[in-house]
Write an enzyme that holds these catalytic residues in place. Structure first.
Site, short mmCIF file in Angstrom:
data_model
loop_
_atom_site.label_atom_id
_atom_site.label_comp_id
_atom_site.label_asym_id
_atom_site.label_seq_id
_atom_site.Cartn_x
_atom_site.Cartn_y
_atom_site.Cartn_z
N HIS A 31 -18.91 -21.41 37.51
CA HIS A 31 -18.46 -20.04 37.26
C HIS A 31 -19.20 -19.06 38.17
O HIS A 31 -18.67 -18.00 38.51
CB HIS A 31 -18.73 -19.63 35.80
CG HIS A 31 -17.88 -20.34 34.81
ND1 HIS A 31 -18.20 -21.59 34.30
CD2 HIS A 31 -16.71 -19.98 34.20
CE1 HIS A 31 -17.27 -21.96 33.45
NE2 HIS A 31 -16.36 -21.01 33.37
N ASP A 46 -9.10 -25.84 37.87
CA ASP A 46 -9.82 -24.90 37.03
C ASP A 46 -9.52 -23.50 37.58
O ASP A 46 -8.86 -23.36 38.62
CB ASP A 46 -11.32 -25.22 37.07
CG ASP A 46 -12.05 -24.81 35.79
OD1 ASP A 46 -11.51 -23.98 35.03
OD2 ASP A 46 -13.16 -25.32 35.55
#
Length: 520
Positions: A183, A256
């Site tokens: 992230h 993702d």
């Protein structure tokens, strides 16, 4: 020509948005965009009736309906709080030692999601919990043993699909061997090819061979043994060579979120969308900004026109996503008998007595010293909306079992004054049980030192590791140590049942701890 390419491109993109009801969602924008998938986060979840209305509105955007997706893993990654069974973390389920329990939980969750109109659950995590310092994987993994994780991830995926939704094993080819969080950066794994094939790839290979899941989700991780230059999401060697050709996966490959920093701060979300498709991805998730999704459509169409992206590759990706949409155009939730108490049973069976007798002494009042506060958890926080909620409490769960209990809340990293005040107060409380609830103390020096000082005052205190189990290795002098594998309400309910003697502690550590934490 360009309009035709744009339609194909939109059909392979998954988008997100803000809004909790059909009335406040950007439905006209979404209808005009015609995405292949829509993803829901906590920001989209209000009252249960509003959620049903929102999902129905999203399903009415096109025929067949776009895939309505969610990250609903259980434990700390759970976007929905109402209308679905709450599940303990994957690691808690792994601690039970019973893959059939995982399949039952998957069926229960799949049925509940299908009843809401949701067609895809981006679960289970098939990564291995190989890094105690990882805040992105941790208890989201079933354990650190490839065979155990393969058994549990496959069982949960089968359960989800039996329940009525598509399952997605993630994050291929494995995110568990690095503590870095995709992230916020680009992780790199330098293990050898032989190691990865014998370890990280095993759960994915087993699930693919058994056809347990309809989707494989990629990792934004550079795996040197397979491709030194590109993260897996953008790597033809990994997506085509390894996943398609070597492992034989023929379902939908989803990325993702392409807005995660591993991609966004590197090649960029828009260019990354083109490169992911060229590498072999079918569904490109751009989960937050519709303007980026629109820019990606233009970039994909332009790449086909200039030959960077073969039209046949785009058509192949579109066909796979469209076929999955058609398959879930009409949802058929599991209609057999399911035990609604299964999640609590799983939380009970997870509780692991690492050392000593973890039952509380009958008749003695209890003081729970609970280390609490904010910690970076990008996986759990993604797409959240601010809300005021009371922290779950083991003390409250004990009180619901008619145990006299109070809680003293301490920061994750207490300063000297806070700790001195706590230590002055403890001896004044008299003859009682002390339960110390830790949260990732192995990563917090001040918390670790504070617990050591508490143990010096109260050697018989029960240490309860409420998040990852690695805290169990921190204090070899502790006589009594238990692991819950989660600090959500369900985990505390299961823990309270064990501590109060209602059920026995039968869980087994699904990860290896340092030697000083060995059971005595």
């Amino acid at each position: 020509m360009r309009s035709d390419l744009a339609a194909l491109a939109r059909g392979v993109i998954g988008v997100g948005f803000t809004g909790t009801r059909g009335a406040d969602a950007p439905l006209e924008e979404l209808r005009a965009f015609a995405p292949g998938a829509v993803i829901l986060f906590a920001r989209n979840v209000g009252m249960l009736d509003d959620l049903r209305d929102l999902v129905a509105s999203l399903r009415a955007l096109a025929a067949p309906a776009p895939l309505i997706t969610v990250d609903q893993e259980g434990g700390r990654v759970a976007r929905l709080r109402d209308g679905v069974a709450p599940l303990p973390s994957a690691m808690a389920v792994g601690a039970s030692g019973d893959p059939a329990l995982a399949e039952g939980l998957g069926t229960l969750l799949g049925r509940d999601l299908a009843r809401l109109g949701i067609s895809v659950d981006f679960a289970p995590v098939a990564d291995l919990a190989l890094q105690p310092a990882s805040l992105v994987i941790g208890t989201r993994a079933y354990g650190d043993d490839p065979q155990l994780v393969a058994a549990f991830a496959g069982a949960f995926a089968r359960g989800l699909e039996r329940g009525g939704v598509a399952a997605a094993v993630k994050h291929f080819p494995g995110h568990g061997a690095t503590a870095d969080d995709s992230h916020v950066g680009l992780p790199r794994i330098d293990a050898s090819s032989a190691t990865l094939r014998a370890r990280d790839l095993v759960p994915f290979a087993r699930a693919i061979a058994a056809r347990d899941a309809s989707i494989v989700m990629t990792a934004h991780v550079v795996v040197d043994a397979f491709d030194r230059e590109r993260p897996a999401t953008l790597s033809p060697a990994i997506l085509r060579g390894l996943l398609r050709e070597e492992l034989g996966f023929n379902g939908v490959v989803s990325t993702d979120c392409m807005e995660m920093d591993a991609i966004a701060n590197g090649v960029g979300t828009v260019r990354g969308a083109v490169q992911a498709l060229a590498a072999g991805a079918d569904l490109v998730m751009i989960s937050h900004r519709l303007d980026l999704a629109r820019a990606a459509v233009d970039a994909i169409a332009a790449a086909v026109e200039d030959g960077t992206l073969p039209r046949a590759r785009l058509e192949e990706a579109h066909a796979r996503v469209h076929a999955l949409r058609a398959r879930f155009a009409h949802l058929t939730p599991f209609d057999g008998e399911l035990d609604p108490a299964l999640p609590l049973e799983a939380a009970q069976r997870a509780v692991t007595a690492v050392r000593g007798d973890v039952r509380l002494h009958a008749g003695k009042p209890v003081t729970v010293i609970s280390f609490e506060g904010s910690a970076v958890d990008n996986a759990a926080a993604s797409g959240t909306a601010a809300r005021a909620v009371e922290e779950p409490s083991l003390s409250s769960a004990l009180r619901r079992r008619r145990w006299k209990s109070e809680v003293m809340r301490v920061p994750l990293e207490p300063d000297a004054d806070e700790l001195d005040l706590l230590l002055e107060h403890v001896p004044r409380l008299g003859d009682r049980e002390f339960v110390v609830v830790t949260r990732n103390a192995h990563l917090h020096d001040a918390q670790r030192a504070a617990v050591a000082r508490i143990l010096a005052l109260v050697p018989g205190a029960l240490i309860v590791s409420a998040r990852g189990p690695f805290d169990a290795a921190c204090w070899p002098q502790a006589r009594r140590v238990a692991c819950l594998y989660g600090d959500q309400p369900l985990s505390f309910e299961g823990g309270a049942d064990v501590l109060s003697g209602r059920v026995a502690a039968t869980g087994a550590l699904p990860v290896r701890l340092p030697e000083q934490a060995a059971v005595r």
